[in-house]
Design a protein around this motif. Structure first.
Motif, PDB file in Angstrom:
ATOM      1  N   ARG A 171      -7.327  -4.173   9.720  1.00 36.14           N
ATOM      2  CA  ARG A 171      -7.781  -3.890   8.358  1.00 36.14           C
ATOM      3  C   ARG A 171      -6.881  -2.863   7.685  1.00 36.14           C
ATOM      4  O   ARG A 171      -6.395  -1.921   8.307  1.00 36.14           O
ATOM      5  N   GLN A 184      -9.915  -7.920  14.356  1.00 34.76           N
ATOM      6  CA  GLN A 184      -9.345  -7.823  13.015  1.00 34.76           C
ATOM      7  C   GLN A 184      -8.396  -6.640  12.906  1.00 34.76           C
ATOM      8  O   GLN A 184      -8.531  -5.634  13.613  1.00 34.76           O
ATOM      9  N   ARG A 227       0.840  -1.199   0.000  1.00 37.51           N
ATOM     10  CA  ARG A 227       0.000   0.000   0.000  1.00 37.51           C
ATOM     11  C   ARG A 227       0.879   1.255   0.000  1.00 37.51           C
ATOM     12  O   ARG A 227       0.619   2.201  -0.755  1.00 37.51           O
ATOM     13  N   GLU A 287      -6.847 -11.691  11.241  1.00 37.58           N
ATOM     14  CA  GLU A 287      -8.018 -11.943  12.064  1.00 37.58           C
ATOM     15  C   GLU A 287      -7.627 -12.916  13.165  1.00 37.58           C
ATOM     16  O   GLU A 287      -6.946 -13.917  12.914  1.00 37.58           O
ATOM     17  N   ASP A 347      -8.170   0.211   2.776  1.00 38.52           N
ATOM     18  CA  ASP A 347      -9.291  -0.081   1.892  1.00 38.52           C
ATOM     19  C   ASP A 347     -10.291  -1.037   2.531  1.00 38.52           C
ATOM     20  O   ASP A 347     -11.193  -1.558   1.867  1.00 38.52           O
ATOM     21  N   LEU A 348     -10.113  -1.301   3.853  1.00 38.46           N
ATOM     22  CA  LEU A 348     -10.987  -2.150   4.669  1.00 38.46           C
ATOM     23  C   LEU A 348     -10.827  -3.643   4.407  1.00 38.46           C
ATOM     24  O   LEU A 348     -11.572  -4.456   4.963  1.00 38.46           O
ATOM     25  N   SER A 349      -9.876  -4.020   3.576  1.00 40.31           N
ATOM     26  CA  SER A 349      -9.584  -5.447   3.421  1.00 40.31           C
ATOM     27  C   SER A 349      -8.937  -5.958   4.712  1.00 40.31           C
ATOM     28  O   SER A 349      -8.237  -5.225   5.411  1.00 40.31           O
ATOM     29  N   VAL A 350      -9.198  -7.212   5.043  1.00 37.55           N
ATOM     30  CA  VAL A 350      -8.718  -7.788   6.301  1.00 37.55           C
ATOM     31  C   VAL A 350      -7.274  -8.258   6.152  1.00 37.55           C
ATOM     32  O   VAL A 350      -6.969  -9.114   5.319  1.00 37.55           O
ATOM     33  N   LEU A 351      -6.383  -7.679   6.959  1.00 38.83           N
ATOM     34  CA  LEU A 351      -4.976  -8.077   6.963  1.00 38.83           C
ATOM     35  C   LEU A 351      -4.735  -9.276   7.874  1.00 38.83           C
ATOM     36  O   LEU A 351      -3.916 -10.135   7.596  1.00 38.83           O
TER      37      LEU A 351
END
Length: 480
Positions: A368, A366, A118, A377, A371-375
């Motif tokens: 995140r 979580q 990112r 959990e 972009d709110l994608s889960v890195l």
């Protein structure tokens, strides 16, 4: 070259050499140490130029960064500051950070290695860099009920989901407003810091994890577990329960709470001894079991003296080192050198409610990306099985009796069977007050520990009502 010039040249050469060595030492050897130094505000100033990630509870940002018009691009805000301060901590231009703001700083600041792609994309596209979000396991209704219950006292509440170890609530009082430490006005920040320094009890501490206290009679659950696990005891086994007990090798007389009598006959069943929290019965029981069995059971429940990360740092709980049977007897009623955090107390209740399986507590659900994608959990993790399912059922039966008929009546919830144990611990000031428990007893959804420092009453009249409100808040929310 004459001698004076030679000496000057050599001196200059030595000085330049020392300068180069010092620069390399600072930039290479000490670079990480200096970067992490709480007094290094340059790094914080750089971080204020990017949007810091949010701390999220049930879809709501309880810590977020908003754009400003001043020289620091973003301002950290805490919309429900005092309610979540024990967990979020603060993010300060002057005083660095604390709690989740510190424990999850790399994700929030956008420097975590998992965000490298990112950051690289930001560099090439010109997009403003930003941090990721930390999603907590907290339940808002539980957190609010816990903080409301502790209003006006010094204490802590921890609520866990027994089957996973997820932290549903983590309250600590007195509390503070982290927003006042996270402004862009250094003078105002320092003034508020000094105000907090002057408080009788430091509001910046999270007493659920950062300190240990004498647990009093909630430790009797551990001793009961040790006895039942031998196979030589059941809840109906009759044990000695005298009005006073002369501690071995001493002339010291151990009394029951308030000098009361547990039984007119001087003996009673184990379940009755826990129901009325009989000191003499459990002191003698601990002595009969021996230190090894009591210690092994305490450690199996997590009281091994070791720190753990949830990711907040939790200080270790332990039974101390009783030197003889007299000290073991006092330890067996949760006194002497037995020390426990409120989180550890909740873990004991949760393990009993989870058929004897102890789950690792965790506070972050979580991580995140922007972009709110889960890195990442968190997965539930088993720490151990301190007791069998059969023993857990027996302990549950005994703890149900405490709430239905004994010292924990104030924790009763209409239409719900609650299992619990009260504790009243002597210390230098007024007694500490405890309650641990879980509900519903036949299908535990929430386990709770309530600690009130120097409450002066009993665990049954001070802490049990708070536990009831916390458990009720959660169960009401499950029905919606």
């Amino acid at each position: 070259m004459n001698a004076p010039l030679r000496r000057v040249a050599i001196s200059v050469l030595v000085l330049f050499t020392l300068l180069i060595i010092n620069v390399n030492y600072i930039q290479v050897v000490r670079s990480e140490e200096l970067r992490d130094d709480a007094g290094n505000t340059r790094v914080l100033a750089e971080e204020y130029d990017r949007e810091r990630g949010s701390i999220v509870v049930a879809g709501t940002e309880v810590a977020l960064s908003v754009p400003t018009e001043d020289r620091l691009t973003y301002l950290r805000q805490y919309p429900q500051g005092p309610t979540y301060a024990p967990v979020t901590g603060y993010y300060s231009l002057v005083y660095d950070n604390a709690m989740i703001e510190r424990a999850s700083n790399e994700i929030l600041a956008g420097t975590d290695p998992r965000l490298f792609a990112r950051r690289l994309a930001d560099l090439f596209t010109g997009r403003d860099p930003s941090g990721g979000d930390v999603v907590l396991t907290l339940d808002p209704a539980v957190q609010e009920a816990a903080m409301a219950g502790l209003e006006g006292v010094t204490g802590a509440v921890v609520a866990l989901e027994p089957s996973t170890g997820a932290v549903l609530g983590m309250a600590s009082t007195p509390t503070y407003d982290p927003g006042l430490l996270s402004s862009h006005d250094p003078a105002a920040i320092r003034a508020y810091w000094e105000e907090l320094n002057a408080a009788e009890r430091d509001p910046r501490l999270n007493r659920a994890v950062s300190d240990r206290f004498s647990p009093g009679s909630i430790f009797k659950v551990i001793v009961s577990a040790a006895a039942l696990s031998t196979g030589e005891y059941t809840p109906d086994t009759v044990v000695p329960a005298p009005d006073t007990l002369t501690l071995p090798g001493t002339t010291t007389e151990l009394e029951n709470f308030g000098g009361s009598s547990c039984s007119s006959s001087g003996e009673q069943s184990l379940i009755d001894a826990l129901t009325v929290s009989c000191n003499t019965a459990f002191a003698q029981l601990g002595i009969d079991l021996g230190e090894d069995r009591v210690r092994e059971m305490a450690e199996a429940f997590g009281m091994d003296g070791e720190e753990r990360e949830i990711p907040l740092t939790v200080v270790g709980s332990s039974i101390g080192d009783p030197e003889n049977d007299a000290e073991l007897g006092v330890s067996s009623i949760g006194q002497q050198d037995v020390q426990m955090t409120p989180l550890q107390a909740a873990m004991i209740a949760a393990a009993v409610g989870n058929d004897g399986t102890l789950m690792a507590p965790y506070l972050v659900d979580q991580l995140r990306a922007p972009d709110l994608s889960v890195l990442d959990e968190t997965d539930a993790e088993v720490l151990g099985e301190p007791v069998s399912a059969e023993v857990a059922d027996q302990l549950t039966e005994m703890m149900e009796s405490v709430v239905a008929e004994g010292s924990g009546r104030a924790a009763r919830i209409p239409g719900v069977t609650v299992a619990g144990k009260t504790g009243t611990a002597e210390n230098a000031g007024p007694d500490h007050n405890w309650f641990i428990g879980f509900a519903p007893a036949d299908d535990p959804q929430i386990a709770v520990a309530v600690f009130v420092a120097n409450g002066g009453g009993t665990g049954g009249d001070v802490s049990a009502p708070i536990a009831r409100e916390v458990m009720q808040a959660f169960l009401d929310g499950q029905g919606e």
